[in-house]
Design a protein around this motif. Structure first.
Motif, short mmCIF file in Angstrom:
data_model
loop_
_atom_site.label_atom_id
_atom_site.label_comp_id
_atom_site.label_asym_id
_atom_site.label_seq_id
_atom_site.Cartn_x
_atom_site.Cartn_y
_atom_site.Cartn_z
N PHE A 51 97.64 42.88 89.24
CA PHE A 51 98.67 42.06 88.93
C PHE A 51 97.35 40.20 89.44
CE2 PHE A 51 100.65 45.46 89.46
CZ PHE A 51 101.48 45.52 88.06
N ALA A 52 96.27 40.69 90.17
CA ALA A 52 96.18 39.26 90.97
C ALA A 52 94.95 38.65 89.82
CB ALA A 52 95.62 39.56 92.86
N GLU A 53 94.25 40.29 89.93
CA GLU A 53 92.77 38.79 89.39
C GLU A 53 93.19 38.95 87.41
OE1 GLU A 53 90.03 42.36 89.52
OE2 GLU A 53 90.57 42.18 91.26
N LEU A 54 93.97 40.20 86.89
CA LEU A 54 94.31 40.08 85.68
C LEU A 54 95.30 38.85 84.96
CD1 LEU A 54 92.89 40.00 83.12
CD2 LEU A 54 94.14 42.20 82.72
N MET A 66 107.64 46.05 68.74
CA MET A 66 107.76 46.01 70.53
C MET A 66 106.53 46.13 70.72
SD MET A 66 109.74 45.42 73.82
CE MET A 66 109.05 47.64 74.49
N PHE A 67 105.84 45.55 71.70
CA PHE A 67 104.47 46.40 71.87
C PHE A 67 104.01 46.24 73.09
CE2 PHE A 67 99.81 46.30 72.27
CZ PHE A 67 99.43 47.85 73.41
N GLY A 68 103.42 46.44 74.21
CA GLY A 68 102.86 46.37 75.77
C GLY A 68 102.16 47.91 76.67
N LEU A 69 101.99 47.31 77.28
CA LEU A 69 101.41 47.71 78.50
C LEU A 69 102.54 48.94 79.08
CD1 LEU A 69 98.35 47.19 77.87
CD2 LEU A 69 98.26 47.73 80.31
N VAL A 114 104.81 41.76 76.95
CA VAL A 114 105.30 42.47 75.31
C VAL A 114 104.98 41.34 74.14
CG1 VAL A 114 106.52 43.82 76.95
CG2 VAL A 114 107.22 41.90 75.47
N THR A 115 104.82 42.00 73.34
CA THR A 115 104.99 40.81 71.34
C THR A 115 105.59 41.33 71.12
OG1 THR A 115 103.47 39.64 70.61
CG2 THR A 115 102.73 41.75 71.04
N TYR A 116 106.39 41.15 69.74
CA TYR A 116 107.07 41.33 69.25
C TYR A 116 106.36 41.15 67.96
CZ TYR A 116 110.14 42.06 72.13
OH TYR A 116 111.67 42.37 72.81
N ARG A 117 106.46 42.18 66.35
CA ARG A 117 106.02 41.52 65.20
C ARG A 117 107.22 42.59 64.36
NH1 ARG A 117 102.60 38.97 66.58
NH2 ARG A 117 100.32 38.30 66.08
N PHE A 118 107.14 41.13 63.17
CA PHE A 118 108.48 42.06 62.39
C PHE A 118 107.89 43.21 61.37
CE2 PHE A 118 110.38 38.33 62.58
CZ PHE A 118 111.55 38.32 63.46
N ILE A 138 97.92 43.57 69.84
CA ILE A 138 97.15 44.25 70.96
C ILE A 138 95.94 43.06 71.52
CG2 ILE A 138 95.64 46.09 71.39
CD1 ILE A 138 96.40 47.73 68.92
N GLY A 139 95.89 42.30 70.75
CA GLY A 139 94.77 41.32 71.75
C GLY A 139 95.57 39.93 72.31
N GLU A 140 97.02 39.93 71.55
CA GLU A 140 97.70 38.63 72.62
C GLU A 140 98.65 39.07 73.64
OE1 GLU A 140 99.55 38.09 68.75
OE2 GLU A 140 101.17 39.10 69.52
N ILE A 141 98.55 40.88 74.22
CA ILE A 141 99.32 40.48 75.68
C ILE A 141 98.18 40.57 76.21
CG2 ILE A 141 100.60 42.38 74.81
CD1 ILE A 141 98.86 44.73 75.75
N LYS A 142 98.86 39.71 77.59
CA LYS A 142 98.11 39.27 78.81
C LYS A 142 97.20 40.66 79.46
CE LYS A 142 100.81 35.45 80.37
NZ LYS A 142 102.30 36.33 81.35
N THR A 143 97.79 41.98 79.26
CA THR A 143 97.01 43.03 79.89
C THR A 143 96.55 43.67 78.93
OG1 THR A 143 98.72 44.09 79.53
CG2 THR A 143 98.73 43.65 81.47
N ALA A 144 95.42 42.89 77.66
CA ALA A 144 94.06 43.39 77.06
C ALA A 144 93.55 43.78 77.39
CB ALA A 144 94.30 42.02 75.55
#
Lengths: 707, 707
Positions: free
Chosen positions: A617-620, B610-613, B624-628, B640-646
């Motif tokens: 949460f902090a780092e990433l 929708m996809f996300g952790l 999360v991110t979305y595609r049709f 998968i590459g575009e969420i912040k938690t990738a």
């Protein structure tokens, strides 16, 4: 008299006579420009060119040296070659000239040699007592008294509007670009200063001076960086006291952390975070474009402050209603329904089929019916649920528009609440109404987006002012008295156990733990602490224990404890042969949610405290928040509430709320520790601190010392 | 001829003769305005007022009925009372009038009664074959052929500039406000249409028509909502094919999810997410203010597209250099150093002490030296590391400025790369240069912030276009062939086990599991599966098993398994007496990182994935991110590459990378399942799906069916 008596810079901006050192008849040269510019703008004081090469410049007698100038001058404009500047400053001192504005370049901006010359200039300033702006600046402009002291295209505009705004800029060229564009949108400035290299007078000193002046109601700051963060913070506090905003355009905000830092906190903290912490607590409003300067300035010149975040919107087009609602929401404004009483009263007047929620869309049906439109505005503005208003109305042309504007101004004056007119057409279609607005201080803004942004800025400032005054009103409560600490004189950092002892001295809960000699652990018959245990090396020379393989967690029994202790010692010795080892730290493992509390003691800003949930949460995700130390528990509670993951602490999806109060207490104590010992402590990491329903416990700590 | 032959709307916007139904001599009435407006704007075709009350309107003969109009008209402008409109449309049909623009209000915007009238109008349209814009619109404007068909202040401006831009708006009042403000900034429109209630011709139909026209290079859309998301997506794809941007101002973006939804995914997905998914894949650029419309339009009218994200910046002021670097970074542009060869060549020409990195700050020293400035621009623009450029130069006044602009245009033409001029002063200080820019299609923009924003928009569009063309070029790869599914006809949803069977049919890995009768579990001698196990009720009537107390995780042995099975059955029966219970689902517990894959089958847009952790990341942090649907594995990898938690999936801080390839395959398969069975499947939750180093396993699933 336009300058308040307390201003020490009165004669810098409004000099009775000016010497132009390095004056030239060639107007393509810097030294050739100040005199024609002064004359064109209508400067009425004495002008004394100084240059041994000339007898006259234009109609003015030119003097061979500063000493020859007959009248005592208040200000010297210096346009000689850089290397001559220190001597010129000394001569100014001897001639009794109090101020100098130095246009000359070739100082620290050109590298090592220039930096040496700048040091010499500083010495000349100190020696002579002359206060100087620059070097490498393009000058100052006082539109109240019509004194333009500068060169370049920005000064060749005697028709610039004046207005109760001051602009201090760390980029001269850019400042005059902003001034030209703002002027075209109807915003004038009383003072404009390019601070140059700030060898003597700083941007913050100028800003503080202008802030106190009655003829300055809004301050604009273009900032690349300051070397006195504490003064920046003091400026922000003073702005809130005076009720004047500082519109701050901060550039150079690259997200690079401190690569040389040892602690997590420091490596995560970019300079811009510190500026933002200062901006958020003080009377600053960050801006990023000229239209923001224009719109926010105009809204503040309205001189009415909202008492809360509720906004009412009245329009005549559905599109602008929807857009303004969206944008107000983005800027943190709330759109409550009006009271039933108000809605019913409006319904009596409004055309049929209008939307009477909030926004109120009176539709094009009301066009031209100024009296009804204003009656509805009056009802809404006086509603208890409304703190400020936006009205957007198409029919504002000509004398009829002006009459509407006068009626509106009377309603606003009576209500004493801020109201912004959102204009749907170009200002030239509503010149008569706009004159009324200017005179009666009714702010007007173009486009729904800009209008909501400006209303949001006003709301943000009002909230900060309320918050500041509330904090001033409550006694500054320490959580813990200052503790004397026996910090080692020459160490770079403290071991984990010693770092925790410092925390404990400030009353911060730490897990039950012992530091034992390896041999003592090998000889144990039973565990002195409750399993599960954490087993770590305790050494001031190994701050990154995990990297060294010198940490073992979840140790479950005595046999594992002995094995773990032997391993961490062996790994530590292999990782850093010769490291001083205090022993093996054995600690009961806390359970709970991991948070991180950190401190960076910045050389410009002093100690700042970072808080967030630990790990990813902090780092990433960079879900952290900052406050300058010290602060009280109430401020700590604000910090805890403002991270995105705050719900994980306060009870998420039915789980029990964690001990947020104990966490806030810990945060406040860390801040007080950092502030009390700012002379010795460079960085602190409390990472992780475990928070559970019972309390908050530091499970690891690192204190880095100043050398 | 300004209208391309393929346009079915040619005669709607450029009619040979116009009937004005409900014409009036009173210009304060809506029916009184179209005729004077048509005459003022210079309309050259026939104008036929229709109103039984009058003999003449102005100099024109007024006809008692539509049937009496002598010349065949292409268009009727309808300003009669709302209730009369359906009949008027029928009469138009009989008179051979192909198009109608209906100003009349009183339809669905006023509630139930109006909605009934609108239904009647739709019937009249269908019956008569007349194609209609409106009702409740303010009209259309064709500036190419000078045909203004409308009413209100927006149409009373015969001096509006034309330009290769079309504007379709769902708010008439707001559109003409934008047009007026954009016109003042030098941007003209060839077509402007207010679509009104869209009872017949829709915003998207109009947009698609304009997009194909040669005289439209940029399309502006003000959008509150559309009922055909697939057509919106098709419009976006077509825009990329044509290389024309659709500047989209979307309003009404409240963040409210679908409160009636059963799945997590659906409850998290606001309408705006679907619009954003459509905007991001197609040739749309979201805008939020008039100056964005102006600046981005101007940059696209430059007709040069960058081949990559690298930008070079040349300025003469340090402040603007720093600011533009900051802002370019914010907008996703990269500022690489130029090649050594270019830098060395520039050094030969540049003044001393200039910064020759990127930005290149030539300082005020180069002012007036147009030849050197342009030589440096040419070197930089042709550098291999530069895809587009921004130049900011102060000396642009008068004929000298125009000569500089001509030289610059020649350099840009030769290089074939986009270059934007950032103006530091108001446009009226550089009118001659600006004329050259307009003629030679060199975009110019005010302020560093706006310039970087516009360059960023061009870059964003060019990236999307490259991406789209690449996706078209690669064969659409299915991960799995269409599978027939035996979905129950009348069920609201599938149980967990049945949902997983559907996933398995599409080749998605699920944990090893069995559904057993409670009695069978009670009789077990040993576990049929490996511990630890998850034990859950399997019932189509209990989608929220945790709430029901019908889930037990981490079951470690046979005794616990029996106890858990009895408990979940008892709890399920208590939670929902009479629920149909298939049995007890016993599943091996997967380990790994939890992700969520979900599907919402939107009635306007169709299925979107929708996809996300999982857990906090998706729900609280909305990462999360979305595609049709459907999409291929390559698109899944992008998601998968575009969420912040990738980074948590690809190997964070030294941990091994997880099976991202298997995860992408699963995502693509879910999308193909959702698309293949969009007629039956309303929502899907795969939550959690465990991803570890070996693969991806669905641990829970819910499929909600359409009723």
């Amino acid at each position: 008299m336009s300058i308040t008596p307390q201003s020490g810079f009165a004669r810098l901006f409004n000099p009775r006579a000016i010497a132009v050192i390095g004056a030239s008849p060639d107007t393509t040269r810097i030294g050739g420009q100040p005199i024609p510019i002064l004359l064109d703008c209508g400067y009425a004081g004495g002008i004394y060119p100084v240059n041994p090469k000339y007898q006259k410049i234009g109609d003015l007698t030119c003097y061979a040296s500063i000493a020859d100038v007959p009248q005592p001058c208040d200000l010297a404009l210096v346009a000689v070659a850089g290397r001559l500047v220190p001597d010129v400053i000394r001569q100014c001192g001897k001639a009794g000239i109090a101020f100098a504005t130095v246009f000359s370049a070739g100082f620290r901006e050109v590298g090592v040699e220039g930096a040496a010359l700048e040091t010499e200039l500083k010495a000349a300033v100190a020696e002579s007592g002359v206060r100087a702006i620059g070097p490498n600046c393009i000058g100052t402009m006082n539109l109240v008294d019509r004194v333009y002291c500068g060169f370049g295209v920005g000064f060749k505009n005697p028709n610039l509007k004046k207005g109760p705004v001051a602009f201090v800029s760390q980029s001269g060229g850019f400042a005059y670009s902003v001034v030209a564009l703002a002027d075209a949108e109807g915003i004038g400035f009383n003072y404009i200063v390019s601070a140059g290299n700030e060898a003597d007078i700083t941007t913050l000193e100028l800003a503080a001076d202008f802030l106190e002046r009655d003829e300055v109601e809004v301050l604009v700051l273009y900032l690349e960086g300051v070397t006195d963060g504490r003064r920046l913070r003091a400026l922000g506090a003073r702005a809130l006291e005076l009720g004047k905003p500082i519109l701050t355009w901060k550039a150079g905000n690259s997200a690079i952390g401190r690569s040389a830092a040892e602690s997590h906190t420091a490596s995560m903290t970019a300079d811009y975070e510190l500026y933002r912490a200062a901006f958020r607590e003080g009377g600053f409003i960050e801006v990023r474009d000229v239209h923001e300067v224009v719109d926010i300035t105009r809204v503040f010149l309205g001189k009415r402050m909202p008492r809360g975040s509720n906004i009412g919107i009245i329009t005549t087009s559905g599109g602008s209603a929807v857009l303004m609602a969206d944008e107000c929401d983005r800027y943190g404004l709330k759109l409550p329904r009006l009271t039933d009483q108000t809605t019913n009263a409006i319904e009596q007047i409004a055309p049929k089929h209008c939307a009477l929620g909030n926004p109120i869309d009176l539709t094009a049906q009301i066009s031209g019916n100024n009296a009804d439109f204003n009656s509805i505005v009056e009802l809404a503005l006086n509603d208890a649920n409304v703190d400020q208003m936006i009205v957007r109305y198409g029919t504002v042309q000509g004398e009829k528009g002006a009459a509407w504007a006068r009626d509106l101004a009377a309603i606003v004056d009576k209500a004493g609440k801020p109201l912004i007119v959102s204009l749907g057409r170009t200002p030239d279609t509503a010149t008569a109404a706009i004159e009324v607005f200017a005179e009666r201080r009714i702010p007007w803004v173009l486009t729904p987006t800009r209008t909501a942004m400006a209303a949001g800025a006003l709301n943000q400032y009002a909230e900060k002012q309320r918050h500041y005054l509330a904090a001033q009103a409550r006694a500054a409560k320490r959580s813990v008295a200052r503790q004397e600490l026996a910090l080692p004189a020459n160490a770079a950092r403290l071991s984990e156990a010693d770092s925790k002892k410092v925390l404990a001295a400030y009353g911060i809960a730490i897990a039950r733990e012992l530091v034992l000699a390896p041999a003592a652990i090998a000889a144990l018959k039973e565990s002195p602490l409750k399993f599960p245990l954490a087993v770590k090396i305790d050494s001031p020379d190994i701050p990154h224990k995990t990297e060294a393989g010198a940490v073992r967690l979840h140790v479950q029994n005595l046999a594992e404890l002995k094995e773990a202790a032997a391993t961490v010692v062996a790994n530590a010795q292999r990782y850093k042969p010769g490291a001083h080892i205090n022993g093996v730290l054995v600690a009961e493992m806390a359970a709970g949610t991991e948070v991180i509390i950190g401190v960076v003691n910045d050389k410009f800003f002093g100690p700042v405290v970072m808080f967030g949930l630990g790990g990813v949460f902090a780092e990433l995700l960079k879900d952290v928040t900052y406050r300058f130390a010290p602060f009280d528990k109430e401020t700590a509670l604000e910090m805890i509430g403002e991270i995105k993951t705050a719900p994980l602490l306060s009870g998420y999806r039915g789980s029990a709320p964690l001990a947020v109060d104990a966490l806030a207490d810990t945060l406040a104590r860390v801040s007080q520790l950092a502030a009390d010992h700012a002379d010795r402590i460079a960085e602190i990491d409390v990472n992780p601190l475990f928070v559970n329903v019972h309390g908050a416990n530091a499970a690891d700590a690192l204190i880095v010392l100043k050398n």
